[in-house]
Motif scaffolding. Structure first.
Motif, PDB file in Angstrom:
ATOM      1  N   ASP A  19       8.510   7.162   5.255  1.00  0.00           N
ATOM      2  CA  ASP A  19       7.676   8.207   5.832  1.00  0.00           C
ATOM      3  C   ASP A  19       8.494   9.141   6.712  1.00  0.00           C
ATOM      4  N   ASN A  20       8.897  10.260   6.122  1.00  0.00           N
ATOM      5  CA  ASN A  20       9.576  11.257   6.935  1.00  0.00           C
ATOM      6  C   ASN A  20       8.567  12.330   7.323  1.00  0.00           C
ATOM      7  N   ASP A  45       5.003  13.780   8.289  1.00  0.00           N
ATOM      8  CA  ASP A  45       3.579  13.463   8.168  1.00  0.00           C
ATOM      9  C   ASP A  45       3.217  12.849   6.827  1.00  0.00           C
ATOM     10  N   SER A  46       3.979  13.239   5.781  1.00  0.00           N
ATOM     11  CA  SER A  46       3.525  12.831   4.460  1.00  0.00           C
ATOM     12  C   SER A  46       4.166  11.517   4.042  1.00  0.00           C
ATOM     13  N   VAL A  47       3.358  10.661   3.393  1.00  0.00           N
ATOM     14  CA  VAL A  47       3.831   9.378   2.889  1.00  0.00           C
ATOM     15  C   VAL A  47       3.489   9.326   1.409  1.00  0.00           C
ATOM     16  N   THR A  48       4.440   8.897   0.622  1.00  0.00           N
ATOM     17  CA  THR A  48       4.163   8.701  -0.799  1.00  0.00           C
ATOM     18  C   THR A  48       4.155   7.214  -1.095  1.00  0.00           C
ATOM     19  N   ILE A  49       3.044   6.758  -1.659  1.00  0.00           N
ATOM     20  CA  ILE A  49       2.936   5.343  -2.028  1.00  0.00           C
ATOM     21  C   ILE A  49       3.062   5.254  -3.540  1.00  0.00           C
ATOM     22  N   THR A  50       3.990   4.423  -4.009  1.00  0.00           N
ATOM     23  CA  THR A  50       4.078   4.209  -5.462  1.00  0.00           C
ATOM     24  C   THR A  50       3.311   2.939  -5.803  1.00  0.00           C
ATOM     25  N   TRP A  51       2.568   3.016  -6.911  1.00  0.00           N
ATOM     26  CA  TRP A  51       1.685   1.913  -7.296  1.00  0.00           C
ATOM     27  C   TRP A  51       1.836   1.683  -8.793  1.00  0.00           C
ATOM     28  N   TRP A  52       2.277   0.487  -9.165  1.00  0.00           N
ATOM     29  CA  TRP A  52       2.457   0.144 -10.585  1.00  0.00           C
ATOM     30  C   TRP A  52       1.432  -0.899 -10.998  1.00  0.00           C
ATOM     31  N   ASP A  72       5.779   0.366  -3.856  1.00  0.00           N
ATOM     32  CA  ASP A  72       5.157  -0.196  -2.657  1.00  0.00           C
ATOM     33  C   ASP A  72       4.112  -1.237  -3.005  1.00  0.00           C
ATOM     34  N   ILE A  73       3.345  -0.942  -4.073  1.00  0.00           N
ATOM     35  CA  ILE A  73       2.269  -1.853  -4.437  1.00  0.00           C
ATOM     36  C   ILE A  73       2.356  -2.086  -5.941  1.00  0.00           C
ATOM     37  N   PHE A  74       2.345  -3.318  -6.342  1.00  0.00           N
ATOM     38  CA  PHE A  74       2.563  -3.628  -7.760  1.00  0.00           C
ATOM     39  C   PHE A  74       1.915  -4.952  -8.125  1.00  0.00           C
ATOM     40  N   PRO A  84       5.003   0.787   3.476  1.00  0.00           N
ATOM     41  CA  PRO A  84       4.405   1.364   4.691  1.00  0.00           C
ATOM     42  C   PRO A  84       2.989   0.821   4.923  1.00  0.00           C
ATOM     43  N   ASP A  85       2.481   1.024   6.134  1.00  0.00           N
ATOM     44  CA  ASP A  85       1.142   0.532   6.490  1.00  0.00           C
ATOM     45  C   ASP A  85       0.057   1.097   5.579  1.00  0.00           C
ATOM     46  N   GLU A  86       0.266   2.357   5.149  1.00  0.00           N
ATOM     47  CA  GLU A  86      -0.736   2.980   4.287  1.00  0.00           C
ATOM     48  C   GLU A  86      -0.941   2.191   3.009  1.00  0.00           C
ATOM     49  N   ALA A  87       0.138   1.548   2.524  1.00  0.00           N
ATOM     50  CA  ALA A  87       0.036   0.770   1.292  1.00  0.00           C
ATOM     51  C   ALA A  87      -0.870  -0.437   1.504  1.00  0.00           C
TER      52      ALA A  87
END
Lengths: 431, 327
Positions: free
Chosen positions: A34-35, A37-44, A98-100, A333-336
């Protein structure tokens, strides 16, 4: 300097740069930190067709809408590619999504032991509590590393029309009734049971089921994680399988029959009404449906739990099954974590149940099931006194090939019940 | 005349001709040698770099992994020496896979070679429809392996096309589950491989036949040699280099056989069509140390076969290239 030399040097330089680029191509990517404000979560995940794929995309979009600044990159991959290649490689390279999907039993154990998974016991305690006992297969030494969103029982998928034609009343409840049904189906010239032994694991499932019938729950509970196969029930499983194979219930050429590909697979034989029954997991309605002419799940497709095995020494209320769960990479990250909580929330679980894609794990979502076969599967699970995860999954990925091959050897008449136990012991010794 | 027109050689710089003449020989040995090496480095460097990173390093890493018990996750920290190799050679299924590879190597050479030479000789004559036949023979080779494999799998299944044809022409008693019978599956597999790769062998032989000078045939005809004598004494010996390189390619292909088997039988039934590469994929699952050991065994077997074959069978063809100094 003459011109030709300059161009030569430039060309070589370009070629070297290309080579270096090739050598370094594995180091790009990233971007999950997280650089600002924006966070990218990858989900497989492993849903490559609707309805499930659509549900996941919806869930990702809803989560993005509710959490400004969060972007969810959701991708569905083919199950085996995801499980055997993509996720292990991503974890080992340190660039994991992040989530898989996390597979229960042996796989979650080895990933957790290698430190790749986040311990969810504290951070997602409420979601875990809501799921109840179904998180057990994703628990390693008291810590939960993934939360399941689907869990279904193995059972026999059958063709109700062919059953009617053969004059079979109701569904078999004991193995001898199943034997009668096999005889009745043979009498009307239908292949009684399809099994994709060419892919090994579908044949393996028969042995696992006889092991669940033969071994008491407490033996299953300790023997599998401890790799201790000294109890005589493991031999009994093979002997009961041999007796069952002697009835000749399986389709012609089953040793070369695949499970899910094409009209001549075991799924295909059910779809085109050549065979009447198949012992399979909860996904089977979907894979059979994809092989019918109209691509829909046939209306005549029914489901019943595996019949009880007369005189077996195991727990008659035990049932076998498996499920799908999601976990987080250790540095997600926490968002995940929030996204995972959302995926397994009652709201999303109800939509999952309504879609008919599988049996939800959230107890409050079970009544949203509309598909009668999934309802029957869910009911069988809730009545079960003991739920055994697929034995190969429970043991871990290294056991699959040797165990299933040894079982197929019994199917082929060239292996013995002792050979299966020997294969298990040898694999355990090499771990 | 020409003498007057032949002016002294133009000198580009202000250095006199005498100076350049004295400098040039001095520069040549040192300077040119350095330049030669620079050029070699610059031209071969990139290819060498790619070769080292994607061939040599992975081979070396596989050899290292093969000494460990490693599930692919976490660090390499359970060194077990040669246990993986011991395990491989004590697994009857792997021994059977090596045997299957060997059977396919030998059967390919004995069956596909003569067949390809015969067809190539036939197609080398002027005849009606030659172009069409050549194209048709090459079709299976061009077809993607997976498509060919799936087609054969469907044709050979118990309810497939082959059995339907046999029943249709009254030979129903010959119908059988072709790929499901452990006794015949390997030979059925070999049949599929022959169908798939014969076109390549024929094409190679046809190309080799183009190199046999027509004059030799004419001379032989004048000397009264029969057609068979001409083929046996002239065509075949001159086709030698082509046959030897085809045998080499065929052996390596047979040893590393994977895709056709994976698509049609996955090595089954009961290991009847298993090969080393198929075994490696099936048993390397979740135990990458063991899988690496299988890979190293496959590599060493292929390397030994290749080197021995090059040393003894192909040294005339490769004289000066790999076998320089070998006489």
């Amino acid at each position: 300097m003459n011109r030709s030399r300059i161009t030569r040097v430039a060309a070589v330089g370009a070629a070297s740069a290309l080579a270096l680029g090739l050598a370094a191509c594995s180091s790009d990517g990233g971007g999950d930190n997280d650089n600002g404000d924006s966070v990218t979560i990858t989900w497989w995940h492993n849903a490559t067709s609707d309805p499930l794929q659509g549900i996941y995309e919806e869930v990702a979009a809803e989560f993005e809408a509710e959490n400004p600044g969060v972007k969810v990159e959701v991708t569905g991959y083919q199950n085996e590619d995801l499980q055997r290649t993509l996720i292990p490689n991503a974890l080992q390279s340190g660039d994991a999504p992040d989530i898989f999907m996390v597979w229960p039993g042996g796989e979650v154990r080895s990933q957790a032991e290698a430190g790749h998974l986040m311990d969810l016991t504290e951070v997602a305690s409420e979601s875990i509590e809501a799921m109840g006992a179904s998180v057990a297969p994703w628990t390693v030494e008291g810590k939960v590393y993934a939360i399941p969103y689907a869990f279904g029982a193995a059972g026999i998928w059958y063709n109700q029309e062919l059953f009617d034609e053969a004059g079979i009343e109701g569904t078999p409840e004991t193995l001898s009734e199943l034997e009668d049904a096999v005889a009745a189906l043979k009498a009307i010239d239908v292949e009684p049971i399809a099994v994709g032994a060419g892919d090994l694991w579908p044949a393996g499932h028969w042995w696992y089921q006889f092991a669940v019938a033969s071994c008491p729950a407490d033996v299953l509970e300790t023997a599998i994680p401890e790799h201790d196969f000294t109890d005589p029930c493991w031999i009994e499983a093979g002997e009961r399988l041999q007796e069952w194979i002697a009835v000749e219930p399986f389709n012609n050429g089953f040793l070369a029959t695949p499970a899910q590909t094409g009209a001549d697979s075991s799924n295909g034989l059910i779809a085109n009404q050549t065979a009447a029954m198949e012992f399979m997991g909860p996904w089977n309605a979907g894979t059979i449906g994809s092989l019918t002419e109209d691509g829909e799940v046939p209306e005549w497709l029914g489901w019943f739990p595996f019949p009880s095995v007369d005189g077996a020494s195991g727990d008659p209320g035990a049932i076998m099954g498996g499920g799908d769960g999601f976990g987080l990479s250790a540095d997600a990250p926490d968002e995940a974590v929030d996204l995972l909580k959302y995926i397994v929330s009652e709201d999303v679980q109800r939509r999952f149940a309504e879609s008919g894609a599988g049996v939800p794990t959230h107890p409050a979502a079970a009544d949203a099931l509309t598909d009668p076969n999934l309802q029957a599967s869910a009911a069988a699970l809730s009545e079960a006194t003991y739920v055994q995860l697929w034995i190969d999954s429970a043991l871990g990925p290294a056991f699959g090939a040797p165990l299933n091959q040894a079982v197929v050897n019994i199917f082929a008449g060239s292996g013995t019940p002792q050979d299966v136990v020997t294969a298990l012991e040898q694999t355990a010794a090499s771990q | 005349m020409t003498v007057t027109q032949a002016a002294p050689p133009p000198v580009a710089s202000d250095t006199g001709p005498a100076k350049t003449q004295t400098r040039a020989p001095r520069r040549k040995p040192g300077g040119n040698n350095g330049r030669k090496w620079l050029e070699i480095a610059l031209f071969a460097g990139p290819a060498l770099l790619v070769f080292i990173s994607f061939v040599i390093v992975p081979v070396a890493l596989a050899a290292v992994y093969s000494l460990y018990n490693w599930n692919g996750l976490g660090p390499l920290d359970r060194f077990i020496g040669l246990d993986n190799y011991v395990r491989a050679f004590s697994d009857p299924l792997f021994i059977k896979a090596i045997g299957n590879n060997a059977t396919i190597v030998i059967a390919s050479i004995l069956v596909q070679g003569p067949l390809a030479i015969a067809v190539a000789l036939l197609l080398n004559r002027r005849m009606r429809g030659r172009g069409l036949i050549r194209a048709l023979i090459f079709v299976p080779y061009v077809l993607a392996e997976v498509i060919a494999g799936l087609s054969w799998k469907l044709l050979l299944s118990p309810r497939g096309g082959i059995n339907a044809i046999l029943e249709g022409i009254g030979l129903g008693h010959l119908a059988k589950p072709w790929l499901a019978d452990p006794d015949t599956a390997l030979w059925v597999m070999f049949g599929i491989l022959t169908w798939k790769y014969l076109g390549f062998a024929i094409l190679l032989m046809l190309a080799g036949l183009q190199g046999v000078p027509e004059e030799l045939h004419e001379a032989a005809a004048i000397d009264g040699a029969s057609w068979w004598q001409t083929q046996w004494r002239i065509t075949l010996p001159l086709l030698g280099p082509t046959i030897r390189i085809w045998i080499f390619l065929s052996m390596i292909g047979s040893l590393q056989l994977f895709d056709m088997v994976w698509v049609t039988t996955k090595g089954g039934p009961v290991g009847a069509t298993n090969t080393m590469a198929v075994y490696m994929i099936q048993y390397g699952q979740g135990q990458y140390g063991y899988g690496s050991a299988i890979a190293v065994i496959l590599f060493v077997i292929s390397l030994i076969v290749a080197l021995v074959y090059q040393r003894f069978a192909m040294r005339r063809d490769l004289a000066g290239a790999i076998t320089s100094g070998v006489r």
